[in-house]
Write a protein that holds these residues in place. Structure first.
Motif, PDB file in Angstrom:
ATOM      1  N   LEU A   1       3.386   5.138  -9.612  1.00 45.40           N
ATOM      2  CA  LEU A   1       2.860   5.686 -10.859  1.00 45.40           C
ATOM      3  C   LEU A   1       3.953   6.432 -11.624  1.00 45.40           C
ATOM      4  O   LEU A   1       4.014   6.384 -12.837  1.00 45.40           O
ATOM      5  CB  LEU A   1       1.672   6.602 -10.579  1.00 45.40           C
ATOM      6  N   SER A   2       4.805   7.134 -10.872  1.00 43.25           N
ATOM      7  CA  SER A   2       5.968   7.826 -11.433  1.00 43.25           C
ATOM      8  C   SER A   2       6.956   7.987 -10.283  1.00 43.25           C
ATOM      9  O   SER A   2       6.687   7.514  -9.176  1.00 43.25           O
ATOM     10  CB  SER A   2       5.578   9.194 -12.014  1.00 43.25           C
ATOM     11  N   ASP A   3       8.053   8.672 -10.504  1.00 44.11           N
ATOM     12  CA  ASP A   3       9.015   8.872  -9.413  1.00 44.11           C
ATOM     13  C   ASP A   3       8.429   9.713  -8.281  1.00 44.11           C
ATOM     14  O   ASP A   3       8.891   9.640  -7.146  1.00 44.11           O
ATOM     15  CB  ASP A   3      10.289   9.533  -9.936  1.00 44.11           C
ATOM     16  N   LYS A   4       7.406  10.514  -8.585  1.00 45.74           N
ATOM     17  CA  LYS A   4       6.840  11.429  -7.585  1.00 45.74           C
ATOM     18  C   LYS A   4       5.382  11.153  -7.243  1.00 45.74           C
ATOM     19  O   LYS A   4       4.775  11.890  -6.472  1.00 45.74           O
ATOM     20  CB  LYS A   4       6.979  12.869  -8.072  1.00 45.74           C
ATOM     21  N   THR A   5       4.786  10.120  -7.836  1.00 46.30           N
ATOM     22  CA  THR A   5       3.382   9.820  -7.560  1.00 46.30           C
ATOM     23  C   THR A   5       3.203   8.321  -7.308  1.00 46.30           C
ATOM     24  O   THR A   5       3.973   7.498  -7.803  1.00 46.30           O
ATOM     25  CB  THR A   5       2.463  10.250  -8.725  1.00 46.30           C
ATOM     26  N   SER A   6       2.178   8.005  -6.528  1.00 45.15           N
ATOM     27  CA  SER A   6       1.897   6.611  -6.199  1.00 45.15           C
ATOM     28  C   SER A   6       0.411   6.451  -5.912  1.00 45.15           C
ATOM     29  O   SER A   6      -0.335   7.428  -5.802  1.00 45.15           O
ATOM     30  CB  SER A   6       2.739   6.161  -5.006  1.00 45.15           C
ATOM     31  N   LYS A   7       0.023   5.202  -5.774  1.00 43.93           N
ATOM     32  CA  LYS A   7      -1.394   4.890  -5.558  1.00 43.93           C
ATOM     33  C   LYS A   7      -1.495   3.759  -4.558  1.00 43.93           C
ATOM     34  O   LYS A   7      -0.658   2.857  -4.531  1.00 43.93           O
ATOM     35  CB  LYS A   7      -2.001   4.470  -6.903  1.00 43.93           C
ATOM     36  N   ILE A   8      -2.527   3.836  -3.731  1.00 47.98           N
ATOM     37  CA  ILE A   8      -2.840   2.725  -2.836  1.00 47.98           C
ATOM     38  C   ILE A   8      -4.225   2.212  -3.195  1.00 47.98           C
ATOM     39  O   ILE A   8      -5.144   2.990  -3.464  1.00 47.98           O
ATOM     40  CB  ILE A   8      -2.759   3.116  -1.341  1.00 47.98           C
ATOM     41  N   THR A   9      -4.350   0.898  -3.214  1.00 39.11           N
ATOM     42  CA  THR A   9      -5.642   0.241  -3.380  1.00 39.11           C
ATOM     43  C   THR A   9      -5.803  -0.677  -2.175  1.00 39.11           C
ATOM     44  O   THR A   9      -4.961  -1.550  -1.936  1.00 39.11           O
ATOM     45  CB  THR A   9      -5.695  -0.582  -4.679  1.00 39.11           C
ATOM     46  N   ILE A  10      -6.852  -0.446  -1.414  1.00 36.06           N
ATOM     47  CA  ILE A  10      -7.128  -1.250  -0.228  1.00 36.06           C
ATOM     48  C   ILE A  10      -8.379  -2.075  -0.515  1.00 36.06           C
ATOM     49  O   ILE A  10      -9.449  -1.526  -0.770  1.00 36.06           O
ATOM     50  CB  ILE A  10      -7.341  -0.373   1.019  1.00 36.06           C
ATOM     51  N   HIS A  11      -8.217  -3.371  -0.501  1.00 35.82           N
ATOM     52  CA  HIS A  11      -9.318  -4.307  -0.729  1.00 35.82           C
ATOM     53  C   HIS A  11      -9.699  -4.873   0.635  1.00 35.82           C
ATOM     54  O   HIS A  11      -8.879  -5.535   1.281  1.00 35.82           O
ATOM     55  CB  HIS A  11      -8.852  -5.403  -1.688  1.00 35.82           C
ATOM     56  N   ILE A  12     -10.912  -4.593   1.082  1.00 33.62           N
ATOM     57  CA  ILE A  12     -11.370  -5.048   2.403  1.00 33.62           C
ATOM     58  C   ILE A  12     -12.477  -6.064   2.200  1.00 33.62           C
ATOM     59  O   ILE A  12     -13.431  -5.815   1.450  1.00 33.62           O
ATOM     60  CB  ILE A  12     -11.890  -3.875   3.260  1.00 33.62           C
TER      61      ILE A  12
END
Length: 154
Positions: free
Chosen positions: A109-120
């Motif tokens: 998302l930025s140099d210091k933020t991120s996101k995980i999306t888990i599709h099950i």
């Protein structure tokens, strides 16, 4: 208290989506899912096998205070693209739940933020619905909160 890890489950579908944003660079978030020492810390489970590569496999177990294994799970790794994606199967041992497919997508998302999306994806809507009746949302939120806290301390 609002849960930071969101679970999306549409009625009549055999899938769920787990989404969480972290105040972590994507490299650290990916590491938390692929390095056994880190994974053990935030998941609160013992890793007995962790081969994060194509055609690799993993297994982990949780024991009670008496040392008896009360939960174990395993799976096969189908694809690992660093800081982007993991595709794997997941199966809880000694339960009626069949194997499920998991698609983990990591997003910067930025140099210091991120996101995980888990599709099950579950074998059936019924199995998906049974899973949602377990304290699943609270458990993944607690684990993800620990993941964030581990890196906040460093």
């Amino acid at each position: 208290m609002e849960l930071k890890t969101k679970i999306h489950a549409e009625d009549g579908k055999q899938e769920i989506f787990i989404i969480r944003e972290f105040d972590l660079p994507i490299e650290l978030l990916f590491k938390a899912y692929t390095e056994s020492e880190l994974f053990e810390q935030w998941m609160g489970t013992k890793v007995t096998k962790f081969e994060n590569k194509q055609h690799g496999s993993y297994r982990f177990e949780t024991s009670n205070p008496q040392g008896e294994v009360v939960f174990s799970a395993n799976g096969t790794i189908h694809e690992v693209i660093p800081n982007q994606r993991i595709i794997r199967t997941f199966q809880m041992e000694n339960t009626p739940f069949p194997v499920q497919m998991e698609f983990l997508e990591f997003e910067k998302l930025s140099d210091k933020t991120s996101k995980i999306t888990i599709h099950i994806i579950y074998k059936s809507v019924d199995f998906r619905d049974q899973m949602l009746k377990l304290p699943f949302a609270q458990g993944i939120n607690m684990a993800h909160n620990r993941l964030q806290e581990i890196f906040n301390k460093n």
